[in-house]
Scaffold this active site. Structure first.
Site, mmCIF file in Angstrom:
data_model
loop_
_atom_site.group_PDB
_atom_site.id
_atom_site.type_symbol
_atom_site.label_atom_id
_atom_site.label_comp_id
_atom_site.label_asym_id
_atom_site.label_seq_id
_atom_site.Cartn_x
_atom_site.Cartn_y
_atom_site.Cartn_z
ATOM 1 N N LYS A 48 48.226 -52.256 -86.447
ATOM 2 C CA LYS A 48 47.786 -53.295 -85.509
ATOM 3 C C LYS A 48 46.269 -53.375 -85.304
ATOM 4 O O LYS A 48 45.790 -53.885 -84.283
ATOM 5 C CB LYS A 48 48.468 -53.174 -84.124
ATOM 6 C CG LYS A 48 49.948 -53.029 -84.131
ATOM 7 C CD LYS A 48 50.662 -53.920 -85.082
ATOM 8 C CE LYS A 48 50.696 -55.363 -84.651
ATOM 9 N NZ LYS A 48 51.459 -56.168 -85.655
ATOM 10 N N THR A 52 46.524 -57.349 -91.535
ATOM 11 C CA THR A 52 46.916 -58.616 -92.155
ATOM 12 C C THR A 52 45.687 -59.505 -92.349
ATOM 13 O O THR A 52 45.547 -60.184 -93.374
ATOM 14 C CB THR A 52 47.944 -59.334 -91.243
ATOM 15 O OG1 THR A 52 48.908 -58.369 -90.818
ATOM 16 C CG2 THR A 52 48.631 -60.462 -91.956
ATOM 17 N N TRP A 53 44.814 -59.473 -91.382
ATOM 18 C CA TRP A 53 43.569 -60.261 -91.458
ATOM 19 C C TRP A 53 42.763 -59.816 -92.686
ATOM 20 O O TRP A 53 42.328 -60.641 -93.494
ATOM 21 C CB TRP A 53 42.786 -60.045 -90.165
ATOM 22 C CG TRP A 53 41.741 -61.061 -89.862
ATOM 23 C CD1 TRP A 53 41.432 -62.176 -90.604
ATOM 24 C CD2 TRP A 53 40.872 -61.061 -88.729
ATOM 25 N NE1 TRP A 53 40.421 -62.873 -89.998
ATOM 26 C CE2 TRP A 53 40.058 -62.224 -88.853
ATOM 27 C CE3 TRP A 53 40.694 -60.232 -87.626
ATOM 28 C CZ2 TRP A 53 39.080 -62.530 -87.904
ATOM 29 C CZ3 TRP A 53 39.721 -60.547 -86.683
ATOM 30 C CH2 TRP A 53 38.922 -61.680 -86.823
ATOM 31 N N LYS A 107 48.652 -51.395 -99.294
ATOM 32 C CA LYS A 107 48.339 -51.276 -97.854
ATOM 33 C C LYS A 107 48.976 -49.998 -97.327
ATOM 34 O O LYS A 107 50.108 -49.665 -97.696
ATOM 35 C CB LYS A 107 48.893 -52.510 -97.142
ATOM 36 C CG LYS A 107 49.425 -52.300 -95.739
ATOM 37 C CD LYS A 107 50.064 -53.551 -95.151
ATOM 38 C CE LYS A 107 50.887 -53.200 -93.920
ATOM 39 N NZ LYS A 107 51.466 -54.348 -93.225
ATOM 40 N N THR A 108 48.275 -49.309 -96.435
ATOM 41 C CA THR A 108 48.885 -48.136 -95.794
ATOM 42 C C THR A 108 48.273 -47.875 -94.417
ATOM 43 O O THR A 108 47.107 -48.212 -94.160
ATOM 44 C CB THR A 108 48.751 -46.868 -96.666
ATOM 45 O OG1 THR A 108 49.374 -45.779 -95.987
ATOM 46 C CG2 THR A 108 47.313 -46.494 -96.946
ATOM 47 N N HIS A 109 49.103 -47.271 -93.556
ATOM 48 C CA HIS A 109 48.627 -46.793 -92.254
ATOM 49 C C HIS A 109 48.707 -45.268 -92.199
ATOM 50 O O HIS A 109 48.586 -44.692 -91.120
ATOM 51 C CB HIS A 109 49.503 -47.318 -91.114
ATOM 52 C CG HIS A 109 49.679 -48.804 -91.063
ATOM 53 N ND1 HIS A 109 48.628 -49.677 -90.947
ATOM 54 C CD2 HIS A 109 50.794 -49.576 -91.078
ATOM 55 C CE1 HIS A 109 49.103 -50.926 -90.895
ATOM 56 N NE2 HIS A 109 50.412 -50.880 -90.975
ATOM 57 N N SER A 139 48.207 -54.001 -78.760
ATOM 58 C CA SER A 139 48.859 -54.708 -79.869
ATOM 59 C C SER A 139 50.031 -53.874 -80.412
ATOM 60 O O SER A 139 51.103 -54.406 -80.706
ATOM 61 C CB SER A 139 47.822 -54.995 -80.967
ATOM 62 O OG SER A 139 48.367 -55.825 -81.947
ATOM 63 N N PHE A 256 54.138 -62.293 -84.237
ATOM 64 C CA PHE A 256 53.328 -61.257 -84.901
ATOM 65 C C PHE A 256 51.847 -61.572 -84.679
ATOM 66 O O PHE A 256 51.059 -60.696 -84.339
ATOM 67 C CB PHE A 256 53.650 -61.255 -86.406
ATOM 68 C CG PHE A 256 52.900 -60.215 -87.176
ATOM 69 C CD1 PHE A 256 53.432 -58.947 -87.355
ATOM 70 C CD2 PHE A 256 51.646 -60.490 -87.711
ATOM 71 C CE1 PHE A 256 52.722 -57.983 -88.064
ATOM 72 C CE2 PHE A 256 50.938 -59.533 -88.411
ATOM 73 C CZ PHE A 256 51.490 -58.272 -88.587
ATOM 74 N N GLY A 260 45.157 -62.170 -80.894
ATOM 75 C CA GLY A 260 43.985 -62.092 -81.769
ATOM 76 C C GLY A 260 42.675 -62.111 -81.021
ATOM 77 O O GLY A 260 41.741 -62.814 -81.396
HETATM 78 S S1 PPS Z 1 50.277 -54.542 -88.889
HETATM 79 O O1 PPS Z 1 51.698 -54.702 -88.467
HETATM 80 O O2 PPS Z 1 49.811 -53.173 -88.619
HETATM 81 O O3 PPS Z 1 50.055 -54.952 -90.262
HETATM 82 O O4 PPS Z 1 49.469 -55.504 -87.902
HETATM 83 P P1 PPS Z 1 47.942 -55.890 -88.078
HETATM 84 O O5 PPS Z 1 47.822 -57.029 -89.001
HETATM 85 O O6 PPS Z 1 47.124 -54.684 -88.338
HETATM 86 O O7 PPS Z 1 47.524 -56.347 -86.621
HETATM 87 C C1 PPS Z 1 47.982 -57.506 -86.003
HETATM 88 C C2 PPS Z 1 46.938 -57.849 -84.964
HETATM 89 O O8 PPS Z 1 45.820 -58.502 -85.620
HETATM 90 C C3 PPS Z 1 45.687 -59.803 -85.077
HETATM 91 N N1 PPS Z 1 45.217 -60.737 -86.117
HETATM 92 C C4 PPS Z 1 44.100 -61.464 -86.001
HETATM 93 N N2 PPS Z 1 43.163 -61.503 -85.024
HETATM 94 C C5 PPS Z 1 42.156 -62.407 -85.196
HETATM 95 N N3 PPS Z 1 42.043 -63.240 -86.245
HETATM 96 C C6 PPS Z 1 42.963 -63.219 -87.238
HETATM 97 N N4 PPS Z 1 42.839 -64.050 -88.278
HETATM 98 C C7 PPS Z 1 44.049 -62.298 -87.145
HETATM 99 N N5 PPS Z 1 45.110 -62.002 -87.913
HETATM 100 C C8 PPS Z 1 45.812 -61.050 -87.271
HETATM 101 C C9 PPS Z 1 47.071 -60.142 -84.580
HETATM 102 O O9 PPS Z 1 47.063 -61.230 -83.691
HETATM 103 C C10 PPS Z 1 47.459 -58.825 -83.918
HETATM 104 O O10 PPS Z 1 46.684 -58.562 -82.763
HETATM 105 P P2 PPS Z 1 47.184 -58.917 -81.261
HETATM 106 O O11 PPS Z 1 46.142 -58.320 -80.348
HETATM 107 O O12 PPS Z 1 48.524 -58.299 -81.072
HETATM 108 O O13 PPS Z 1 47.194 -60.406 -81.195
#
Ligand code: PPS
Length: 296
Positions: A48, A52-53, A107-109, A139, A256, A260
């Site tokens: 989290k 994904t970003w 990808k890994t955590h 998150s 999901f 952000g």
């Molecule tokens: S995972 O399951 O570990 O792969 O999740 P992960 O992608 O690491 O984290 C998801 C959080 O990243 C936010 N997110 C973004 N924030 C801003 N801009 C973009 N483009 C973006 N893409 C993903 C997503 O909303 C989750 O954060 P929270 O705070 O829960 O909204």
């Protein structure tokens, strides 16, 4: 209760890290010993923190800024996720990895002591994304509450587990401080989620330079737009709306792509919890030089 609803009951600590039933002891052993290739491209984060970003940025650049090509597969399928065995899949991630052509997107955590040993020794490029601990916690709290194979929490008990490194996938401190200690390695790029929020263009340029993938003239703004929260939330290839294809089932309607934002932690941490966490934080982060923004 369905089978998937019960999977959280098999959550357990392995070497100090809480794993779900999708991460078996056999998987942990096999991944540790798997081969990492010098041309592997690996996105590492604490769960989290912006995985994904960063995956979207890396894959768009990898596909030469061909957005259609990047989005021809969901983000889940573009990267091999090392940490879970997809239910009903005959083989584990380490076996899938062996069959993939190079260069592989991974990808890994995993924490340092559970990631592939060869990530310590070979030249595979790693982009690490760190996120401020409080927003990362919030998150992750929501993620636990929406994903079927993880236990459901009230905020106070999640906060307690997070502070004691007992939340899903272990210590925020350990993983961040480990990759921070490697930030000057030639094959490691350390990025902060908050910097992506502040200036996404600069981060995209850094990533492109790190991998040596030039950005065609005029494309930078398009990438920024394509990777914005609004675009990724709408995009079925990045918003996890098709996540059941990899065995991730949702038990709640929180999306999901949730908020952000930087600073949402203020809506969850009480003043007392914030002070309690700050004491732990101070102790663990003192002298490390690693600083995150907690508001923008
Ligand atoms: S995972 O399951 O570990 O792969 O999740 P992960 O992608 O690491 O984290 C998801 C959080 O990243 C936010 N997110 C973004 N924030 C801003 N801009 C973009 N483009 C973006 N893409 C993903 C997503 O909303 C989750 O954060 P929270 O705070 O829960 O909204």
């Amino acid at each position: 209760m369905s089978v998937t609803d019960k999977r959280f009951e098999d959550e357990r600590m392995v070497d100090g890290v809480l794993h779900s039933s999708l991460t078996s002891d056999e998987l942990l052993k096999a991944v540790r010993k798997m081969e990492i290739r010098n041309d592997d491209i690996i996105v590492v984060t604490h769960t989290k923190a912006g995985t994904t970003w960063m995956q979207e940025i890396v894959s768009v650049l990898f596909y030469g800024c061909d957005f259609k090509k990047a989005d021809s597969k969901s983000i889940i399928e573009r990267f091999l996720f090392l940490d879970i065995h997809i239910p009903d899949c005959a083989v584990g991630p380490h076996e899938i990895a062996d069959s993939l052509p190079s260069p592989r997107l991974i990808k890994t955590h995993f924490q340092q002591h559970q990631m592939p040993e060869q990530m310590l020794t070979n030249k595979a490029k790693v982009v690490y994304v760190g996120r401020n601990a409080k927003d990362n916690a919030v998150s992750l709290f929501h993620f636990c509450n929406i994903v079927s194979h993880l236990r459901t929490y009230e905020w106070d008990s999640f906060f307690h587990d997070f502070c004691n490194n007992k939340a899903h996938r272990g210590s925020w401190f350990d993983i961040n401080l480990y990759w921070w200690s490697r930030r000057n390695d030639d094959n490691v790029l350390f990025i902060k989620y908050e910097d992506m929020q502040k200036d996404l263009s600069s981060v995209i340029v850094k990533v492109s330079e790190f991998f040596g993938w030039p950005i065609p003239d005029g494309k930078l703004d398009e990438i920024v737009n394509h990777c914005s929260f609004v675009s990724m939330k709408k995009n079925p290839k990045t918003n996890y709306s098709d996540s059941t294809t990899v065995g991730v089932n949702f038990k709640a309607s929180t999306p999901f792509m949730r908020k952000g934002k930087v600073g949402d932690w203020k809506n969850y941490f009480t003043v007392a919890q914030s002070e309690e966490f700050d004491k732990i934080y101070e102790e663990k982060m003192k002298g490390t030089g690693l600083v995150f923004d907690y508001e923008l």
